[in-house]
Design a protein around this motif. Structure first.
Motif, short mmCIF file in Angstrom:
data_model
loop_
_atom_site.label_atom_id
_atom_site.label_comp_id
_atom_site.label_asym_id
_atom_site.label_seq_id
_atom_site.Cartn_x
_atom_site.Cartn_y
_atom_site.Cartn_z
N PRO A 55 101.86 75.57 22.37
CA PRO A 55 100.85 76.46 22.72
C PRO A 55 100.79 76.94 24.11
O PRO A 55 100.38 78.08 24.55
CB PRO A 55 99.61 75.22 22.84
N ASP A 56 101.54 76.42 25.03
CA ASP A 56 101.58 76.88 26.66
C ASP A 56 102.73 78.27 26.33
O ASP A 56 102.42 79.24 27.15
CB ASP A 56 102.06 75.97 27.49
N GLU A 57 103.67 78.11 25.57
CA GLU A 57 104.54 79.06 25.45
C GLU A 57 103.86 80.49 24.84
O GLU A 57 104.05 81.53 25.23
CB GLU A 57 105.73 78.57 24.72
N ARG A 58 102.97 79.82 23.81
CA ARG A 58 102.36 81.20 22.96
C ARG A 58 101.49 81.58 24.00
O ARG A 58 101.29 83.16 24.18
CB ARG A 58 101.55 80.49 22.18
N ALA A 59 100.68 81.07 24.93
CA ALA A 59 99.87 81.49 25.84
C ALA A 59 100.58 82.39 26.86
O ALA A 59 99.97 83.52 27.24
CB ALA A 59 99.06 80.35 26.62
N ALA A 60 101.65 82.15 27.30
CA ALA A 60 102.66 82.81 28.43
C ALA A 60 102.76 84.15 27.70
O ALA A 60 102.85 85.22 28.41
CB ALA A 60 103.65 82.14 28.70
N TYR A 61 103.27 84.19 26.36
CA TYR A 61 103.56 85.55 25.84
C TYR A 61 102.43 86.30 25.57
O TYR A 61 102.49 87.73 25.73
CB TYR A 61 104.14 85.13 24.37
N LEU A 62 101.32 85.86 25.21
CA LEU A 62 100.15 86.58 25.13
C LEU A 62 99.55 87.11 26.53
O LEU A 62 99.16 88.42 26.53
CB LEU A 62 98.99 85.89 24.41
N SER A 63 99.68 86.40 27.22
CA SER A 63 99.30 86.57 28.81
C SER A 63 100.36 87.89 29.39
O SER A 63 99.51 88.82 29.77
CB SER A 63 99.36 85.61 29.76
N ALA A 64 101.20 87.80 28.93
CA ALA A 64 102.54 88.88 29.44
C ALA A 64 102.35 90.31 28.59
O ALA A 64 102.07 91.44 29.31
CB ALA A 64 103.96 88.46 29.25
#
Length: 186
Positions: A27-36
């Motif tokens: 989930p943290d990886e997913r959030a990082a991609y969406l934030s970028a």
């Protein structure tokens, strides 16, 4: 910048980041991609969302959205300013010949820099993506890489023992040559 246009390279990067987020397990990886992705399109006063029911990236002007995140139809001055990019299957922008030409360049790079064994694996991956999904190498996500490794490669690529033994390394080299990160597939 014309008001109806979001640069192609921004659209492509937003699409790539959305695919990575969609396929991320962490989930943290997913959030990082969406934030970028959101930071990228925000520079152009656009917002992005993934319409999951048909797996489409939707990009549209931020001015269409109210403070609660709802699109306000009264604010839509020109519907053509909105952009939809399919994340799976083919899209109008991904003709097979253009995809094949692009992927063949990656295969040639692998052959020149890493030899015939890795090039054979690269050609198999390019064939799989081009023929089954009409997609460029760098757009492949976790599901496509898994399908290639588990189903297509053993049945259709007819790899030698040497090719099989370096497949993971080949995939790393392929994605690196395509300027992308290899999705987690194991």
């Amino acid at each position: 910048m014309p008001e109806s246009e979001l640069p192609d390279e921004v659209q492509e990067e937003a699409e790539r980041l959305t695919r990575l987020a969609r396929d991320a397990v962490d989930p943290d990886e997913r959030a990082a991609y969406l934030s970028a992705r959101d930071d990228l399109v925000e520079q152009y006063d656009f917002v992005a969302r993934h319409r999951e029911e048909d797996d489409v990236l939707v990009l549209h002007p931020a001015e269409w959205v109210d403070d609660g995140g709802t699109v306000r139809p009264a604010q839509i001055d020109d519907i053509d300013r909105g952009i939809e990019r399919p994340l799976s299957g083919t899209g109008e922008d991904h003709e097979w010949s253009a995809v094949e030409e692009h992927n063949a360049t990656v295969v040639e790079t692998i052959a020149d820099e890493h030899g015939d064994v890795h090039a054979a694996n690269a050609r198999a991956f390019a064939d799989f993506l081009g023929n089954h999904y009409v997609r460029r190498i760098e757009t492949a996500g976790t599901p496509e890489v898994r399908e290639f490794v588990k189903e297509y490669y053993p049945r259709n690529a007819w790899p030698t023992a040497e090719q099989r033994s370096v497949l993971s390394e080949s995939l790393e080299l392929i994605f690196d040559a395509a300027g992308a990160e290899l999705p987690e597939f194991k």
